[in-house]
Design an enzyme around this catalytic site. Structure first.
Site, mmCIF file in Angstrom:
data_model
loop_
_atom_site.group_PDB
_atom_site.id
_atom_site.type_symbol
_atom_site.label_atom_id
_atom_site.label_comp_id
_atom_site.label_asym_id
_atom_site.label_seq_id
_atom_site.Cartn_x
_atom_site.Cartn_y
_atom_site.Cartn_z
ATOM 1 N N ARG A 82 72.168 -32.264 -40.926
ATOM 2 C CA ARG A 82 73.509 -32.085 -41.486
ATOM 3 C C ARG A 82 74.548 -32.180 -40.386
ATOM 4 O O ARG A 82 74.454 -31.525 -39.353
ATOM 5 C CB ARG A 82 73.631 -30.728 -42.182
ATOM 6 C CG ARG A 82 75.080 -30.338 -42.504
ATOM 7 C CD ARG A 82 75.338 -30.272 -43.954
ATOM 8 N NE ARG A 82 76.752 -30.097 -44.273
ATOM 9 C CZ ARG A 82 77.231 -29.140 -45.025
ATOM 10 N NH1 ARG A 82 76.427 -28.237 -45.528
ATOM 11 N NH2 ARG A 82 78.509 -29.089 -45.308
ATOM 12 N N ARG A 91 76.649 -35.032 -47.814
ATOM 13 C CA ARG A 91 75.766 -34.339 -46.863
ATOM 14 C C ARG A 91 74.310 -34.537 -47.235
ATOM 15 O O ARG A 91 73.975 -34.668 -48.412
ATOM 16 C CB ARG A 91 76.094 -32.859 -46.792
ATOM 17 C CG ARG A 91 75.909 -32.136 -48.108
ATOM 18 C CD ARG A 91 76.777 -30.920 -48.204
ATOM 19 N NE ARG A 91 78.128 -31.326 -48.494
ATOM 20 C CZ ARG A 91 78.948 -30.728 -49.328
ATOM 21 N NH1 ARG A 91 78.582 -29.640 -49.934
ATOM 22 N NH2 ARG A 91 80.139 -31.169 -49.564
ATOM 23 N N ASP A 94 72.767 -29.019 -47.963
ATOM 24 C CA ASP A 94 73.674 -27.883 -47.945
ATOM 25 C C ASP A 94 72.866 -26.690 -48.435
ATOM 26 O O ASP A 94 72.195 -26.777 -49.469
ATOM 27 C CB ASP A 94 74.855 -28.162 -48.877
ATOM 28 C CG ASP A 94 75.945 -27.114 -48.810
ATOM 29 O OD1 ASP A 94 76.079 -26.456 -47.765
ATOM 30 O OD2 ASP A 94 76.664 -26.946 -49.812
ATOM 31 N N ASP A 96 73.623 -22.737 -49.162
ATOM 32 C CA ASP A 96 74.630 -21.674 -49.233
ATOM 33 C C ASP A 96 73.996 -20.357 -49.645
ATOM 34 O O ASP A 96 73.214 -20.310 -50.602
ATOM 35 C CB ASP A 96 75.705 -22.020 -50.266
ATOM 36 C CG ASP A 96 76.605 -23.150 -49.834
ATOM 37 O OD1 ASP A 96 76.782 -23.336 -48.622
ATOM 38 O OD2 ASP A 96 77.136 -23.852 -50.713
#
Length: 150
Positions: A82, A91, A94, A96
């Site tokens: 990334r 991307r 990811d 989160d």
């Protein structure tokens, strides 16, 4: 401690990147992936001139602190290639941190629960699949009920 992680990818072998991220998370010391949603194909948010995303949510059990888990997520992203170019950019991966039980944090580097999760269908649909009756730590509503309002 139980945590929910949102995963997304829209570059290269997205499914492969998501699998690799889940394997990396499961290999973290003191951490085990306990549930993974189906994959959801979703339109990009914020910056629209990019491919659709593949999104999923994973539940993990971890002995890591919230800050350490966030650092591990960022490490997984970096290890998979990334590169952060601009906000909402395409991307390869990811990861989160959405919430971690009832932990609340307003730190600029770590806001828990994720402040926009309940507004994002690409988060709430997969989260409701694996944790429908979990109660949002701040809004005090079940995930399934929050999802239904989207």
């Amino acid at each position: 401690m139980r945590a929910a992680l949102g995963l997304g990818s829209n570059q290269g072998d997205s499914r492969g990147y998501l699998r690799a991220a889940l394997d990396s998370l499961d290999a973290l010391c003191g951490t085990r992936v306990t549930a993974v949603s189906s994959l959801y194909r979703t339109a990009p948010v914020g910056y629209a001139d990019q491919p659709d995303f593949y999104n999923a949510v994973a539940e993990v059990e971890t002995s890591l602190s919230p800050r350490a888990l966030l650092g591990a997520c960022l490490g997984v992203e970096a290890a998979l290639g990334r590169v952060r170019t601009f906000r909402n950019a395409p991307r390869v991966i990811d990861v989160d941190l959405l919430f971690m039980e009832d932990v609340r944090s307003a730190d600029p580097e770590l806001t828990l629960p994720h402040p926009l999760m309940h507004e994002r269908k690409f988060v709430m649909e997969p989260l409701a699949e694996i944790a429908p009756f979990v109660v949002h730590p701040v809004l005090k509503e079940r995930i399934i009920d929050l999802k239904e309002r989207l």
